[in-house]
Design a protein around this motif. Structure first.
Motif, PDB file in Angstrom:
ATOM      1  N   GLN A  91       0.832  -1.206   0.000  1.00  0.00           N
ATOM      2  CA  GLN A  91       0.000   0.000   0.000  1.00  0.00           C
ATOM      3  C   GLN A  91       0.870   1.262   0.000  1.00  0.00           C
ATOM      4  O   GLN A  91       0.608   2.213  -0.742  1.00  0.00           O
ATOM      5  CB  GLN A  91      -0.903   0.003   1.234  1.00  0.00           C
ATOM      6  CG  GLN A  91      -1.719   1.279   1.446  1.00  0.00           C
ATOM      7  CD  GLN A  91      -2.771   1.478   0.371  1.00  0.00           C
ATOM      8  OE1 GLN A  91      -3.370   0.508  -0.085  1.00  0.00           O
ATOM      9  NE2 GLN A  91      -2.973   2.717  -0.042  1.00  0.00           N
ATOM     10  N   VAL A  92       1.904   1.273   0.829  1.00  0.00           N
ATOM     11  CA  VAL A  92       2.818   2.416   0.877  1.00  0.00           C
ATOM     12  C   VAL A  92       3.471   2.623  -0.484  1.00  0.00           C
ATOM     13  O   VAL A  92       3.543   3.749  -0.994  1.00  0.00           O
ATOM     14  CB  VAL A  92       3.896   2.210   1.967  1.00  0.00           C
ATOM     15  CG1 VAL A  92       4.979   3.278   1.861  1.00  0.00           C
ATOM     16  CG2 VAL A  92       3.265   2.239   3.356  1.00  0.00           C
ATOM     17  N   ALA A  93       3.944   1.538  -1.087  1.00  0.00           N
ATOM     18  CA  ALA A  93       4.648   1.627  -2.371  1.00  0.00           C
ATOM     19  C   ALA A  93       3.764   2.187  -3.477  1.00  0.00           C
ATOM     20  O   ALA A  93       4.258   2.835  -4.407  1.00  0.00           O
ATOM     21  CB  ALA A  93       5.172   0.255  -2.763  1.00  0.00           C
ATOM     22  N   LYS A  94       2.450   1.955  -3.396  1.00  0.00           N
ATOM     23  CA  LYS A  94       1.517   2.430  -4.417  1.00  0.00           C
ATOM     24  C   LYS A  94       1.076   3.878  -4.183  1.00  0.00           C
ATOM     25  O   LYS A  94       0.479   4.490  -5.067  1.00  0.00           O
ATOM     26  CB  LYS A  94       0.278   1.542  -4.448  1.00  0.00           C
ATOM     27  CG  LYS A  94       0.515   0.135  -4.956  1.00  0.00           C
ATOM     28  CD  LYS A  94      -0.779  -0.673  -4.919  1.00  0.00           C
ATOM     29  CE  LYS A  94      -0.575  -2.078  -5.459  1.00  0.00           C
ATOM     30  NZ  LYS A  94      -1.819  -2.891  -5.388  1.00  0.00           N
ATOM     31  N   SER A  95       1.380   4.413  -2.999  1.00  0.00           N
ATOM     32  CA  SER A  95       0.786   5.687  -2.598  1.00  0.00           C
ATOM     33  C   SER A  95       1.589   6.913  -3.000  1.00  0.00           C
ATOM     34  O   SER A  95       1.042   8.021  -3.029  1.00  0.00           O
ATOM     35  CB  SER A  95       0.573   5.698  -1.075  1.00  0.00           C
ATOM     36  OG  SER A  95      -0.286   4.656  -0.687  1.00  0.00           O
ATOM     37  N   ALA A  96       2.882   6.767  -3.266  1.00  0.00           N
ATOM     38  CA  ALA A  96       3.736   7.925  -3.551  1.00  0.00           C
ATOM     39  C   ALA A  96       5.106   7.445  -3.999  1.00  0.00           C
ATOM     40  O   ALA A  96       5.373   6.239  -4.075  1.00  0.00           O
ATOM     41  CB  ALA A  96       3.863   8.798  -2.295  1.00  0.00           C
ATOM     42  N   LEU A  97       5.994   8.395  -4.300  1.00  0.00           N
ATOM     43  CA  LEU A  97       7.405   8.068  -4.481  1.00  0.00           C
ATOM     44  C   LEU A  97       7.936   7.671  -3.100  1.00  0.00           C
ATOM     45  O   LEU A  97       7.752   8.416  -2.126  1.00  0.00           O
ATOM     46  CB  LEU A  97       8.157   9.274  -5.031  1.00  0.00           C
ATOM     47  CG  LEU A  97       9.643   9.082  -5.378  1.00  0.00           C
ATOM     48  CD1 LEU A  97      10.038   9.987  -6.523  1.00  0.00           C
ATOM     49  CD2 LEU A  97      10.537   9.342  -4.184  1.00  0.00           C
ATOM     50  N   VAL A  98       8.574   6.519  -3.014  1.00  0.00           N
ATOM     51  CA  VAL A  98       8.943   5.971  -1.704  1.00  0.00           C
ATOM     52  C   VAL A  98      10.458   5.988  -1.509  1.00  0.00           C
ATOM     53  O   VAL A  98      11.215   5.516  -2.365  1.00  0.00           O
ATOM     54  CB  VAL A  98       8.411   4.535  -1.540  1.00  0.00           C
ATOM     55  CG1 VAL A  98       8.898   3.928  -0.223  1.00  0.00           C
ATOM     56  CG2 VAL A  98       6.891   4.539  -1.578  1.00  0.00           C
ATOM     57  N   VAL A  99      10.873   6.518  -0.364  1.00  0.00           N
ATOM     58  CA  VAL A  99      12.274   6.539   0.042  1.00  0.00           C
ATOM     59  C   VAL A  99      12.424   5.636   1.263  1.00  0.00           C
ATOM     60  O   VAL A  99      11.770   5.854   2.281  1.00  0.00           O
ATOM     61  CB  VAL A  99      12.736   7.964   0.398  1.00  0.00           C
ATOM     62  CG1 VAL A  99      14.185   7.954   0.881  1.00  0.00           C
ATOM     63  CG2 VAL A  99      12.567   8.905  -0.789  1.00  0.00           C
TER      64      VAL A  99
END
Length: 369
Positions: A91-99
């Motif tokens: 879910q996190v990975a789909k929600s925004a550019l992830v660092v």
């Protein structure tokens, strides 16, 4: 896009307080990004239940991941999610550019603990394989988070090189950042540095700050203090922020002599007093993420004798004389302590404004693609 304001979520596993390293990083980065016009939200799971057993610890990670997912669903969309690696769900990975942010080289802590445990009781040694079997799910979450992230943000040049060597398939998304003190801390430490005077006593006042844990090189510290105290009985040693039951690691005659001061914990405001009233810093870590105490000691004008861990390779070019190898020689005296060689160009690198600018460069580079 380059000049637009970003919505950034920084999710850390630490309580949001300056006493905790990861929390301090999150607060300082958020402050610098806000000053540059961005909307930053800080999120921490510190209010959730705390589990101590390894099995329950994995359950807590799963609970935290669930709560972070639910939190993101209640918010306006973020442009960037900067997260502790094991919290990066699908879910996190789909929600925004992830660092995926690193604050400590966790995989490297395991062999450090293994080496230390060889000196433990027979029972602990027998149970060791079972303890580390329970860490396999955690390592799985770590690798999963790295694979899902757009960027893997390593702390310092040492960890960056280690990641390039062992995870070459992720080289294209490996970047690094450096740690720094808050502007408030830097202002206070500048005062200490500018007013630092040569100690008028007979012996050197040594200072070591850190948790009493194996990867901090505590066995090397004990060995140095015992030998140094025997050859230089006029010296004084302070161990601060270490927790309890530390005195048992030292000979009774040393702890009873008054030459060894053990401060189990201290408020952040007391740090300045400790730095101002000691002559030499000690840094003994075997493995370290950064070791912000190095910045604190050096910015206060204190020379430091350090093992080559954490931030030492990054800081050494600016402190060629006052950052030296641990341990100090037995010939070290008050008269031969290295002088502070602080350079103003230090602040061009080690400030959160500079860190935030570098951070935004790779963020914008990706968003503009």
């Amino acid at each position: 896009m380059v000049n637009s304001s970003l919505r950034i979520l920084i999710a850390t596993h630490s309580p949001l307080a300056a006493e905790f390293g990861a929390g301090q990083v999150a607060i300082n980065l958020a402050t610098a990004l806000r000053e540059q016009g961005h909307h930053v939200t800080l999120w921490s799971p510190h209010s959730l239940p705390s589990f101590t057993s390894p099995k329950r610890y994995i359950q807590r990670i799963q609970l935290v991941r669930y709560h972070l997912d639910e939190f993101i669903k209640t918010q306006e969309p973020f442009d960037v999610i900067d997260s502790f690696t094991v919290f990066i769900t699908e879910q996190v990975a789909k929600s925004a550019l992830v660092v995926a942010r690193s604050v400590q080289p966790e995989i490297l802590y395991i062999p450090s603990k293994l080496n230390y445990s060889q000196k433990s009781s027979f029972k602990k040694i027998l149970l060791l394989p079972f303890r580390y079997l329970l860490e396999i799910p955690y390592i799985f979450f770590l690798l999963q988070g790295w694979s899902r992230a757009n960027y893997i943000l390593c702390l310092g040049s040492r960890e960056l090189e280690w990641m390039k060597k062992w995870f070459p398939w992720w080289r294209s998304k490996l970047i690094s950042y450096i740690n720094a003190l808050s502007t408030t801390d830097q202002a206070e430490l500048t005062k200490i540095r500018l007013h630092r005077q040569k100690h008028q006593g007979k012996g050197i006042r040594f200072l070591w700050i850190g948790r009493w844990i194996s990867h901090k090189g505590t066995s090397k510290l004990v060995d140095f203090i015992v030998k140094r105290a025997a050859s230089h009985p006029e010296d004084i040693f302070t161990i601060a922020g270490c927790g309890y039951d530390v005195s048992k690691h030292f000979p009774a005659e040393l702890t009873e002599s008054g030459k060894l001061n053990i401060i189990s914990s201290f408020a952040r405001s007391q740090l300045y007093f400790l730095l101002a009233n000691h002559d030499v810093g000690l840094f003994t870590s075997n493995v370290e993420g950064w070791g912000l105490v190095l910045n604190e000691m050096l910015e206060s004008g204190m020379p430091v004798f350090a093992t080559s861990a954490g931030a030492v390779p990054d800081l050494k070019p600016l402190f060629k004389d006052s950052l030296q190898s641990f341990p100090p020689t037995l010939e070290l005296t008050l008269d031969t302590i290295p002088l502070s060689e602080f350079k103003d160009e230090y602040y061009q690198i080690y400030s959160w404004q500079s860190v935030a600018k570098s951070y935004l460069q790779f963020i914008y580079a990706n968003l503009c693609q």
